[in-house]
Enzyme design. Structure first.
Site, PDB file in Angstrom:
ATOM      1  NE  ARG A  59      -4.264  -1.463   0.288  1.00 29.95           N
ATOM      2  CZ  ARG A  59      -4.409  -2.499  -0.558  1.00 29.95           C
ATOM      3  NH1 ARG A  59      -3.491  -2.744  -1.479  1.00 29.95           N
ATOM      4  NH2 ARG A  59      -5.466  -3.274  -0.491  1.00 29.95           N
TER       5      ARG A  59
ATOM      6  CD  GLU B 296      -3.072   3.338  -5.037  1.00 27.58           C
ATOM      7  OE1 GLU B 296      -4.152   2.758  -5.257  1.00 27.58           O
ATOM      8  OE2 GLU B 296      -2.060   2.750  -4.665  1.00 27.58           O
TER       9      GLU B 296
ATOM     10  CG  HIS C 177      -3.476  -0.561  -6.756  1.00 28.57           C
ATOM     11  ND1 HIS C 177      -3.797   0.001  -5.554  1.00 28.57           N
ATOM     12  CD2 HIS C 177      -3.485  -1.905  -6.543  1.00 28.57           C
ATOM     13  CE1 HIS C 177      -4.014  -0.942  -4.647  1.00 28.57           C
ATOM     14  NE2 HIS C 177      -3.825  -2.123  -5.231  1.00 28.57           N
TER      15      HIS C 177
HETATM   16  P1  NAP Z   1      -0.663 -11.839   4.569  1.00 28.69           P
HETATM   17  O1  NAP Z   1      -0.596 -13.265   4.153  1.00 28.69           O
HETATM   18  O2  NAP Z   1      -1.544 -11.456   5.700  1.00 28.69           O
HETATM   19  O3  NAP Z   1       0.848 -11.341   4.860  1.00 28.69           O
HETATM   20  C1  NAP Z   1       1.131 -10.120   5.453  1.00 28.69           C
HETATM   21  C2  NAP Z   1       2.597 -10.096   5.873  1.00 28.69           C
HETATM   22  O4  NAP Z   1       2.907  -8.789   6.357  1.00 28.69           O
HETATM   23  C3  NAP Z   1       2.937 -11.063   7.006  1.00 28.69           C
HETATM   24  O5  NAP Z   1       4.219 -11.595   6.811  1.00 28.69           O
HETATM   25  C4  NAP Z   1       2.915 -10.176   8.243  1.00 28.69           C
HETATM   26  O6  NAP Z   1       3.729 -10.738   9.257  1.00 28.69           O
HETATM   27  C5  NAP Z   1       3.504  -8.901   7.658  1.00 28.69           C
HETATM   28  N1  NAP Z   1       3.158  -7.725   8.452  1.00 28.69           N
HETATM   29  C6  NAP Z   1       1.927  -7.334   8.866  1.00 28.69           C
HETATM   30  N2  NAP Z   1       2.008  -6.218   9.613  1.00 28.69           N
HETATM   31  C7  NAP Z   1       3.322  -5.897   9.682  1.00 28.69           C
HETATM   32  C8  NAP Z   1       4.054  -4.872  10.320  1.00 28.69           C
HETATM   33  N3  NAP Z   1       3.430  -3.927  11.066  1.00 28.69           N
HETATM   34  N4  NAP Z   1       5.397  -4.833  10.179  1.00 28.69           N
HETATM   35  C9  NAP Z   1       6.036  -5.776   9.451  1.00 28.69           C
HETATM   36  N5  NAP Z   1       5.403  -6.789   8.814  1.00 28.69           N
HETATM   37  C10 NAP Z   1       4.063  -6.850   8.936  1.00 28.69           C
HETATM   38  O7  NAP Z   1      -1.138 -10.944   3.349  1.00 28.69           O
HETATM   39  P2  NAP Z   1      -0.931 -11.171   1.783  1.00 28.69           P
HETATM   40  O8  NAP Z   1      -2.023 -11.989   1.222  1.00 28.69           O
HETATM   41  O9  NAP Z   1       0.479 -11.584   1.539  1.00 28.69           O
HETATM   42  O10 NAP Z   1      -1.157  -9.655   1.286  1.00 28.69           O
HETATM   43  C11 NAP Z   1      -0.325  -8.627   1.780  1.00 28.69           C
HETATM   44  C12 NAP Z   1      -0.801  -7.258   1.346  1.00 28.69           C
HETATM   45  O11 NAP Z   1      -0.470  -7.035  -0.012  1.00 28.69           O
HETATM   46  C13 NAP Z   1      -2.289  -6.979   1.391  1.00 28.69           C
HETATM   47  O12 NAP Z   1      -2.750  -6.705   2.704  1.00 28.69           O
HETATM   48  C14 NAP Z   1      -2.422  -5.765   0.476  1.00 28.69           C
HETATM   49  O13 NAP Z   1      -2.236  -4.577   1.217  1.00 28.69           O
HETATM   50  C15 NAP Z   1      -1.252  -5.951  -0.498  1.00 28.69           C
HETATM   51  N6  NAP Z   1      -1.733  -6.286  -1.855  1.00 28.69           N
HETATM   52  C16 NAP Z   1      -1.520  -5.420  -2.885  1.00 28.69           C
HETATM   53  C17 NAP Z   1      -1.949  -5.756  -4.159  1.00 28.69           C
HETATM   54  C18 NAP Z   1      -1.713  -4.854  -5.318  1.00 28.69           C
HETATM   55  O14 NAP Z   1      -2.516  -4.858  -6.243  1.00 28.69           O
HETATM   56  N7  NAP Z   1      -0.632  -4.098  -5.344  1.00 28.69           N
HETATM   57  C19 NAP Z   1      -2.651  -6.931  -4.384  1.00 28.69           C
HETATM   58  C20 NAP Z   1      -2.856  -7.782  -3.312  1.00 28.69           C
HETATM   59  C21 NAP Z   1      -2.385  -7.458  -2.040  1.00 28.69           C
HETATM   60  P3  NAP Z   1       3.541 -10.362  10.827  1.00 28.69           P
HETATM   61  O15 NAP Z   1       2.059 -10.344  11.082  1.00 28.69           O
HETATM   62  O16 NAP Z   1       4.302 -11.435  11.523  1.00 28.69           O
HETATM   63  O17 NAP Z   1       4.160  -9.027  11.003  1.00 28.69           O
HETATM   64  C1  8YV Z   2      -7.111  -4.683  -5.572  1.00 29.31           C
HETATM   65  C2  8YV Z   2      -5.366  -5.099  -3.810  1.00 29.31           C
HETATM   66  O1  8YV Z   2      -6.804  -4.083  -6.782  1.00 29.31           O
HETATM   67  O2  8YV Z   2      -6.176  -7.179  -3.083  1.00 29.31           O
HETATM   68  C3  8YV Z   2      -5.673  -6.104  -2.775  1.00 29.31           C
HETATM   69  O3  8YV Z   2      -5.381  -5.824  -1.587  1.00 29.31           O
HETATM   70  O4  8YV Z   2      -4.735  -4.125  -3.571  1.00 29.31           O
HETATM   71  C4  8YV Z   2      -5.817  -5.323  -5.205  1.00 29.31           C
HETATM   72  O5  8YV Z   2      -5.873  -6.677  -5.533  1.00 29.31           O
HETATM   73  C5  8YV Z   2      -7.584  -3.619  -4.649  1.00 29.31           C
HETATM   74  O6  8YV Z   2      -8.255  -4.232  -3.604  1.00 29.31           O
HETATM   75  C6  8YV Z   2      -8.457  -2.605  -5.352  1.00 29.31           C
HETATM   76  O7  8YV Z   2      -9.746  -3.028  -5.442  1.00 29.31           O
END
Ligand code: NAP
Ligand code: 8YV
Length: 327
Positions: free
Chosen positions: A239, A268, A286
């Protein structure tokens, strides 16, 4: 959409950007009420708001305590996306509202995006593309890229579902990986650094894939960038809030770090002009999960979670703050 007397039907608010697959996913057992933005939502009359039992949140629209307080009969929020920092999960839990998200179905797509963004940034693919299109190749070869994956060590910030999928791709690319998170990730053999600064000093690349929200706000700050050093590359697919954006701009300008690949931004879809003018950044709007196949799977999970709930069953993917009991 419809807003008449709905008697025994389930009144469902579809809140956020239009998503045809979600809208088409519900039978006529549901009455759909569609509102795209928070100002739009102001037009929802109190009597309809009073009947809403479910919300499908279709994008990053703020669903805070003030929004939730308008729906006394709300049982469930089915949110699109794995990240849910736009939803006040604590307020939902306090009101016994279950929140679901869409993990797993997007993991590999987002990991592909992260690796692609890393390579494009290190090897200057987008800059080289601009070079070719401008006709410059006719006069001179493109300069050698300063960055390469061949001499890099990646510090992952976040080692959850997507972080581990990125790690597998880096393993295949023969790039060494370590990681920072608050707790060691179960079953992960990479070295864990509870201290982010300590890790940043030992690596030259950070790939950021944590949730957003208060616990990670500005986690990647000027001190981290300075610890990373002048060969440093930062890739952010988490994010925008996780990086101190003004500090990043300053670090890129001064050469404190080398380059950045960014899929997410603080405000954004606004991206600072200073970033847009820089040559040592790759900027994506994004699109981490944004392929037809993956977005369809996310849409479907939004629908399935709601339908399971109203069939009296447990939804597939409730968030940890609102666990489902007794179904
Ligand atoms: P997840 O399985 O819950 O993994 C989150 C990771 O972040 C864990 O390793 C967690 O470990 C760590 N974390 C959480 N809070 C933290 C903190 N304060 N300091 C350091 N590490 C921390 O989630 P995921 O499925 O991998 O998704 C992660 C994130 O990616 C989503 O929440 C979203 O914001 C982002 N995302 C972005 C896109 C995009 O389109 N760009 C798409 C999908 C997801 P600990 O809890 O041990 O700290
Ligand atoms: C989406 C994301 O694009 O899953 C997430 O956390 O950031 C993306 O896959 C976002 O939720 C916008 O709808």
């Amino acid at each position: 959409m419809a807003s008449g007397i709905s008697s025994d039907k389930i009144d469902l608010l579809i809140y956020g950007p239009s998503k045809p697959l979600i809208e088409q996913g519900f039978s006529d057992q549901y009455v759909l009420h569609k509102f795209e933005t928070q100002p739009d939502l102001e037009r929802l009359t109190p009597d309809v708001a009073g009947r809403i039992r479910a919300i499908a949140v279709t994008g990053l629209v703020p669903t805070n305590a003030a929004v939730l307080s308008r729906f006394p009969k709300l049982e469930i929020i089915s949110s699109f996306g794995v990240g849910y920092d736009h939803i006040d999960a604590k307020a939902a839990a306090e009101h016994n509202i279950v929140v679901t998200n869409t993990p797993d179905v997007l993991t590999e797509e987002v990991a592909d995006t992260a690796l692609g963004l890393f390579i494009a940034t290190a090897r200057e693919f987008i800059k080289a593309d601009r070079y070719l299109r401008s006709g410059l190749w006719l006069t001179q070869s493109y300069p050698l890229s300063v960055g390469s994956l061949r001499d890099r060590k990646v510090g992952m910030v976040g080692m959850g579902r997507i972080g581990q999928a990125i790690g597998r791709r880096l393993d295949a690319s023969l790039v060494p990986v370590v990681y920072h998170s608050r707790n060691p990730a179960a079953g992960v053999s990479y070295k864990h650094y509870p201290n982010l600064i300590e890790m940043a000093k030992l690596v030259d690349t950070l790939i950021v894939i944590t949730p957003g929200g208060p616990s990670t706000a500005n986690l990647i700050n000027a001190e981290v960038m300075s610890a990373l050093g002048p060969r440093g590359i930062i890739v952010n697919v988490a994010r925008g809030s996780v990086i101190d954006e003004p500090a990043l701009i300053a670090a890129l300008k001064s050469g404190t770090i080398l380059a950045a690949g960014l899929d997410v931004f603080a405000q954004e879809p606004k991206v600072p002009d200073e970033l847009r003018a820089m040559q040592n950044v790759v900027l994506l709007p994004h699109i981490g999960s944004a392929s037809v196949v993956t977005r369809n799977a996310m849409d479907q999970l939004v629908v399935d979670n709601l339908k399971l709930w109203f069939a009296g069953k447990a939804p597939m993917t409730p968030i940890p703050e609102t666990p489902v009991k007794g179904r």
